[in-house]
Enzyme design. Structure first.
Site, PDB file in Angstrom:
ATOM      1  N   ARG A  55      45.494  20.294  46.604  1.00 32.35           N
ATOM      2  CA  ARG A  55      44.071  20.657  46.615  1.00 32.35           C
ATOM      3  C   ARG A  55      43.596  20.897  48.047  1.00 32.35           C
ATOM      4  O   ARG A  55      42.714  21.701  48.302  1.00 32.35           O
ATOM      5  CB  ARG A  55      43.229  19.564  45.937  1.00 32.35           C
ATOM      6  CG  ARG A  55      41.720  19.846  45.967  1.00 32.35           C
ATOM      7  CD  ARG A  55      40.957  19.166  44.825  1.00 32.35           C
ATOM      8  NE  ARG A  55      41.274  17.750  44.716  1.00 32.35           N
ATOM      9  CZ  ARG A  55      40.701  16.780  45.429  1.00 32.35           C
ATOM     10  NH1 ARG A  55      39.758  17.060  46.304  1.00 32.35           N
ATOM     11  NH2 ARG A  55      41.068  15.517  45.269  1.00 32.35           N
ATOM     12  N   TYR A 108      28.174  41.794  41.414  1.00 31.54           N
ATOM     13  CA  TYR A 108      29.025  41.387  40.305  1.00 31.54           C
ATOM     14  C   TYR A 108      28.191  40.406  39.459  1.00 31.54           C
ATOM     15  O   TYR A 108      27.455  39.574  40.003  1.00 31.54           O
ATOM     16  CB  TYR A 108      30.279  40.711  40.863  1.00 31.54           C
ATOM     17  CG  TYR A 108      31.241  40.287  39.804  1.00 31.54           C
ATOM     18  CD1 TYR A 108      31.986  41.220  39.099  1.00 31.54           C
ATOM     19  CD2 TYR A 108      31.410  38.943  39.504  1.00 31.54           C
ATOM     20  CE1 TYR A 108      32.870  40.827  38.119  1.00 31.54           C
ATOM     21  CE2 TYR A 108      32.304  38.544  38.519  1.00 31.54           C
ATOM     22  CZ  TYR A 108      33.024  39.489  37.835  1.00 31.54           C
ATOM     23  OH  TYR A 108      33.900  39.098  36.861  1.00 31.54           O
ATOM     24  N   ASP A 180      31.113  40.612  49.692  1.00 31.63           N
ATOM     25  CA  ASP A 180      32.160  40.699  48.683  1.00 31.63           C
ATOM     26  C   ASP A 180      32.871  42.035  48.890  1.00 31.63           C
ATOM     27  O   ASP A 180      32.280  43.095  48.663  1.00 31.63           O
ATOM     28  CB  ASP A 180      31.522  40.601  47.290  1.00 31.63           C
ATOM     29  CG  ASP A 180      32.562  40.583  46.170  1.00 31.63           C
ATOM     30  OD1 ASP A 180      33.693  41.071  46.395  1.00 31.63           O
ATOM     31  OD2 ASP A 180      32.232  40.101  45.068  1.00 31.63           O
ATOM     32  N   LYS A 205      41.878  41.337  41.581  1.00 32.28           N
ATOM     33  CA  LYS A 205      41.784  42.805  41.534  1.00 32.28           C
ATOM     34  C   LYS A 205      42.865  43.433  42.434  1.00 32.28           C
ATOM     35  O   LYS A 205      44.025  43.248  42.176  1.00 32.28           O
ATOM     36  CB  LYS A 205      40.361  43.223  41.919  1.00 32.28           C
ATOM     37  CG  LYS A 205      39.259  42.375  41.260  1.00 32.28           C
ATOM     38  CD  LYS A 205      39.193  42.533  39.755  1.00 32.28           C
ATOM     39  CE  LYS A 205      38.369  41.460  39.074  1.00 32.28           C
ATOM     40  NZ  LYS A 205      36.982  41.343  39.470  1.00 32.28           N
TER      41      LYS A 205
END
Ligand SMILES: *Cc1c(COP(=O)(O)O)cnc(C)c1O
Length: 389
Positions: A55, A108, A180, A205
Site C-alpha cells: 500500500r 469526466y 486530467d 485508457k
C-alpha cells in the site's frame, strides 16, 4: 534524462531496481522483509519506500512512476488503483473545508460528481466555468480559491481548455492547478510544461492501452507527491503489482500506439466529415473544430476520440452502431481495439427520449475511440454501416 519520449518509455526505469532480468519482475508481495532492525526502522519511516508494504510502495510501482514522471516532465509520480483513485486522492490532498475550487462545466462524469457532490458535502465551495472562456476562470477566483481543475480535451464535444493561459492566471494568485490528461496522453500534450502543478491520468485508457487493467497516475513535484502520498495511503486506492506490471508493459508502446491512433483518428474524422450521412464531426484535429488553432498550439496530436452525429435521431444512431463490424460496442477509450458507443443509449435505461432532449443530450451522437487497426478497414466498415441507415 535527455532522451525522446519513445526512448524514455523503454529506458526511464532501467536503474530503478537492481534486477538482472531484462523483463521487469512482478513483485507480487504485500510486504517485504528487512535484513535487521536498522533496515526495518528505515523502511517504516521513509515515505513511499518501495520495499516495505505494497500500500505504501512496490518495486513495480517504482518503475511505472519513473517512466510516467519522465513522460510528463515532472519530478516524480504516484500510481493508484484507478483514474478516479488518482483524481480523488490528489484533490482531497490539497483542499480543506472553507476552500474554493474552480472546475469546468464539462468533466469526466465522476470527476463532476466528486467536485459537485462530495467536495460540497465536506464544506468546499465549487464554481464551474465554461472551459473555452479563459476570462471566466479569472472571474471565478475568490480570495479562498485553492485549486483549479482542468481537463482537455473533454467529452462530449472534444472542447479544449487554454492550459497555459489558465495556469498563468492561477500562478499569479498562488492557486494550484490540476489537469486530467487522460484524453491526450503525454505523447500528445504535457500539461506540466504548460504550467500545471498536478497531472492526473486514468491509466485504464491510453497508458495501459489494451482494455485489460484499471489504474491511475498522478505526476507532480516531489513536495506535492509526498503530501498526496500521505492521503493516498489513508484512502488506499492501491494499484495491484500485476496491474502495475501490465501498465508498464503498455507504456513501452505508448508513443507508437498514440502515433498510429492519431493518424487513424484524423483520417477517420476527415472521412466522416465528407460523408453525406454525417451531420457534424467533433475532433480537435479538424479545421472545423471551433478551437483548432488552440489545439494546434498546445497539442502535438489530437488523440483517438472522434465524436459525431449521424443524420437522423436515436434510431438511426443506434442502427449505425449495431451495423459497425469492427469497433466493439463498449464504453472505454484509448486502447488498441476501436470501440464505438451511441452515447444517448447510456441514459436509455433511466430517461425517455423527451427527457434526454430536455437535458440537451444529443440523440444522434456516436463516440468512436479509434484503435490501431488499418485505416482502410475502419473507413470501409464505417461506410457500410452508414449505408444501412
Ligand atoms: C476513464 C476516465 C477517468 C476515470 O478513470 P478510471 O480508471 O475509470 O477510474 C477519469 N478521467 C477521464 C478523462 C477518463 O476518461
Amino acid at each position: 534524462m535527455g532522451y525522446k519520449l519513445e526512448t524514455l518509455a523503454l529506458a526511464a526505469d532501467r536503474d530503478v531496481t537492481d534486477e538482472k532480468s531484462v523483463a521487469p519482475a512482478i513483485h507480487y508481495s504485500a510486504v517485504f522483509k528487512a535484513a535487521g532492525s536498522e533496515e526495518f526502522a528505515e523502511m517504516s519511516s521513509v515515505p513511499q519506500h518501495p520495499r516495505n508494504y505494497t500500500r505504501y510502495g512496490n518495486p513495480v510501482h517504482e518503475r511505472v512512476k519513473a517512466v510516467m514522471a519522465e513522460l510528463e516532465g515532472t519530478e516524480t509520480a504516484l500510481v493508484t488503483a484507478s483514474g478516479m483513485g488518482a483524481i480523488a486522492t490528489a484533490i482531497l490532498s490539497v483542499v480543506k473545508a472553507g476552500d474554493h475550487v474552480v472546475g469546468q462545466t464539462r468533466h469526466y462524469m465522476s470527476t463532476t460528481k466528486l467536485l459537485d457532490d462530495m467536495l460540497r458535502r465536506f464544506g468546499v465551495e465549487v464554481t464551474f466555468v465554461d472551459q473555452t472562456d479563459v476570462i471566466a476562470f479569472d472571474r471565478a477566483i475568490r480570495p479562498n480559491t485553492r485549486l483549479i481543475v482542468l481537463e482537455s480535451p473533454v467529452n462530449p464535444l472534444l472542447l479544449v481548455t487554454d492550459i497555459a493561459a489558465v495556469t498563468e492566471i492561477a500562478r499569479a494568485r498562488g492557486i494550484l492547478t490540476l489537469a486530467d490528461n487522460t484524453f491526450a496522453s503525454p505523447i500528445n500534450q504535457q500539461p506540466h510544461r504548460l504550467g500545471v502543478d498536478i497531472v492526473v491520468h486514468s491509466a485504464t485508457k491510453y497508458l495501459g492501452g489494451h482494455h485489460d487493467l484499471t489504474g491511475g497516475v498522478i505526476c507532480t513535484s516531489r513536495v506535492l507527491a509526498e503530501q498526496i502520498w500521505h492521503t493516498h495511503i489513508t484512502l488506499g486506492a492501491v494499484l495491484s503489482p500485476m496491474d502495475a506490471w501490465l501498465l508498464l508493459r503498455g507504456l513501452r508502446t505508448l508513443p507508437m500506439r498514440v502515433e498510429r491512433i492519431n493518424a487513424n483518428a484524423q483520417a477517420l474524422a476527415e472521412f466522416l466529415e465528407a460523408h453525406a450521412k454525417i451531420e457534424r464531426v467533433f475532433y480537435p484535429g479538424l479545421r472545423s473544430h471551433p478551437q483548432h488553432g488552440l489545439a494546434c498550439r498546445q497539442m502535438r496530436g489530437f488523440g483517438g476520440v472522434v465524436a459525431f452525429g449521424v443524420r437522423g435521431s436515436y434510431g438511426e444512431a443506434q442502427r449505425f452502431v449495431e451495423a459497425l463490424r469492427l469497433p466493439l460496442n463498449a464504453g472505454n477509450l484509448g486502447g488498441v481495439d476501436s470501440l464505438a458507443i451511441h452515447t444517448a443509449s447510456m441514459w436509455a435505461g433511466t430517461m425517455s427520449a423527451e427527457q434526454m432532449r430536455a437535458a440537451d443530450i444529443p440523440l444522434n451522437f456516436i463516440r468512436y475511440s479509434v484503435g490501431i487497426e488499418h485505416i482502410d478497414d475502419l473507413k470501409s466498415d464505417v461506410a457500410q454501416a452508414l449505408e444501412q441507415i
